[in-house]
Design an enzyme around this catalytic site. Structure first.
Site, PDB file in Angstrom:
ATOM      1  N   LYS A  54       0.846  -1.197   0.000  1.00  0.00           N
ATOM      2  CA  LYS A  54       0.000   0.000   0.000  1.00  0.00           C
ATOM      3  C   LYS A  54       0.879   1.244   0.000  1.00  0.00           C
ATOM      4  CE  LYS A  54      -3.894  -2.288   2.170  1.00  0.00           C
ATOM      5  NZ  LYS A  54      -4.463  -2.789   3.415  1.00  0.00           N
ATOM      6  N   GLN A  98      -5.025  -1.429   9.472  1.00  0.00           N
ATOM      7  CA  GLN A  98      -4.916  -2.773   8.898  1.00  0.00           C
ATOM      8  C   GLN A  98      -5.591  -3.790   9.826  1.00  0.00           C
ATOM      9  OE1 GLN A  98      -3.497  -3.527   5.798  1.00  0.00           O
ATOM     10  NE2 GLN A  98      -4.313  -5.579   6.166  1.00  0.00           N
ATOM     11  N   ASP A 121     -11.373   2.934   3.906  1.00  0.00           N
ATOM     12  CA  ASP A 121     -11.797   1.536   3.800  1.00  0.00           C
ATOM     13  C   ASP A 121     -13.326   1.436   3.725  1.00  0.00           C
ATOM     14  OD1 ASP A 121     -10.068  -0.554   3.472  1.00  0.00           O
ATOM     15  OD2 ASP A 121      -9.555  -0.749   5.596  1.00  0.00           O
TER      16      ASP A 121
END
Ligand code: NDP
Length: 296
Positions: A54, A98, A121
């Site tokens: 990422k 994460q 997200d």
């Protein structure tokens, strides 16, 4: 029939190019550089690889990348304090924590502490509610990537029968909402669904997000259907490690009109959509025009 293979790798490269072009314009015209903060708690090797990827891709499209690696024993209070700092940092437009988090941390609490506008997200309860009510939201990356590929292949999805196998909050449910938003007739199937084969066979669009290797065979696929295989399953075959999806690729590809492979289908789109969401979040935060084709 031999299905068209939907090349997620190539599509993701196009999305990254669009993002990079928009980032360059934002820098030049507005003097703003989008920034993505990724928070990793603990040292799970798979999560470390994702976070590294990422960060690398964020820099490659010209955005700022802020990585925060915290020890596995980090307290909830310390993690929430970091998120609060990132929420208030004007250089940070997207925040990603994460998952999975270590067991002593409450993931829902942590995710819901992210400012909704920075929740790239799309897991914050406000974004879930906005998506569910058809309002502008941050959309979870994997279903967004699937939607982009479907729109690209079909043009309009209106009136098509879509079946989503899997009802997780991360993939299945938001995928179903997005398809409904594009006027599909949507069925969500799960582990209690009766006669899953018949349900799948009615699908013009079949999205598999189950996590069971090659569970869906070709004879569950309607001839000409579009099959989006979200599954990522690591198996061993003939003494070799291999990645396979939730769909049995060879038999499904013989029946479907189009299909995503594993690897190289949905997977690469997920990070590309994270970058897209970050540039969208940056534009919204600054009251600027959003890039076209990068949101739902
Ligand atoms: P979850 O385990 O959270 O959800 C799986 C879903 O599949 C559940 O709703 C479950 O039903 C359903 N299910 C399980 N067994 C069956 C069955 N026999 N028949 C029908 N439905 C069944 O998984 P995720 O949604 O997080 O992930 C799904 C897959 O997608 C995984 O392989 C994952 O690795 C992959 N993935 C890939 C991503 C990418 O970037 N390409 C990103 C995220 C996930 P029930 O609710 O009834 O238990």
């Amino acid at each position: 029939m031999t299905a068209k293979i939907i090349d997620g790798k190539a599509f993701a490269a196009q999305v990254r190019e669009k993002v990079a072009a928009h980032v360059a314009r934002l820098k030049e015209v507005q003097g703003v550089t989008p920034g993505l903060a990724v928070v990793l708690v603990g040292d799970d090797p798979a999560s470390e690889v994702y976070v590294r990827n990422k960060g690398k891709q964020t820099l490659e499209v010209g955005m700022n990348s802020f990585e925060h690696k915290l020890p596995a024993e980090t307290s909830e209070a310390d993690l929430l304090a970091l998120i609060e700092r990132l929420n208030n940092d004007p250089a940070v437009h997207g925040i990603l924590v994460q998952l999975p988090l270590p067991a002593h941390l409450n993931s829902d609490l942590v995710i819901n502490s992210i400012a909704p506008g920075k929740d790239v997200d799309g897991f914050h309860i406000s974004n879930v509610g906005l998506l569910g009510t058809g309002q502008k939201s941050m959309v979870p990356c994997t279903p967004l990537g699937c939607l982009m590929m479907l729109r690209d292949h079909h043009g309009s999805l209106s009136g098509l029968n879509a079946v989503v196998v899997g009802r997780s909050n991360i993939v299945g449910k938001p995928m179903a909402q997005l398809l409904l938003g594009d006027s599909c007739t949507v069925t969500i199937a799960h582990s209690r669904t009766k006669d899953l084969a018949a349900v799948c066979k009615g699908a013009d669009i079949l999205v598999a997000a189950v996590g069971r290797p090659e569970m869906i065979p070709g004879d569950w696929v309607k001839p000409g259907a579009t099959v989006i295989d979200v599954g990522i399953n690591r198996i061993e075959r003939g003494g070799k490690k291999k990645l396979v999806g939730d769909v049995h690729f060879e038999s499904a590809a013989a029946v479907a009109g189009a299909i995503t492979p594993v690897p190289g289908g949905v997977g690469p789109m997920t990070i590309a959509c994270l970058l897209a969401n970050t540039v969208t979040a940056c534009c919204r935060a600054n009251g600027l025009r959003e890039p076209e084709g990068l949101t739902a």
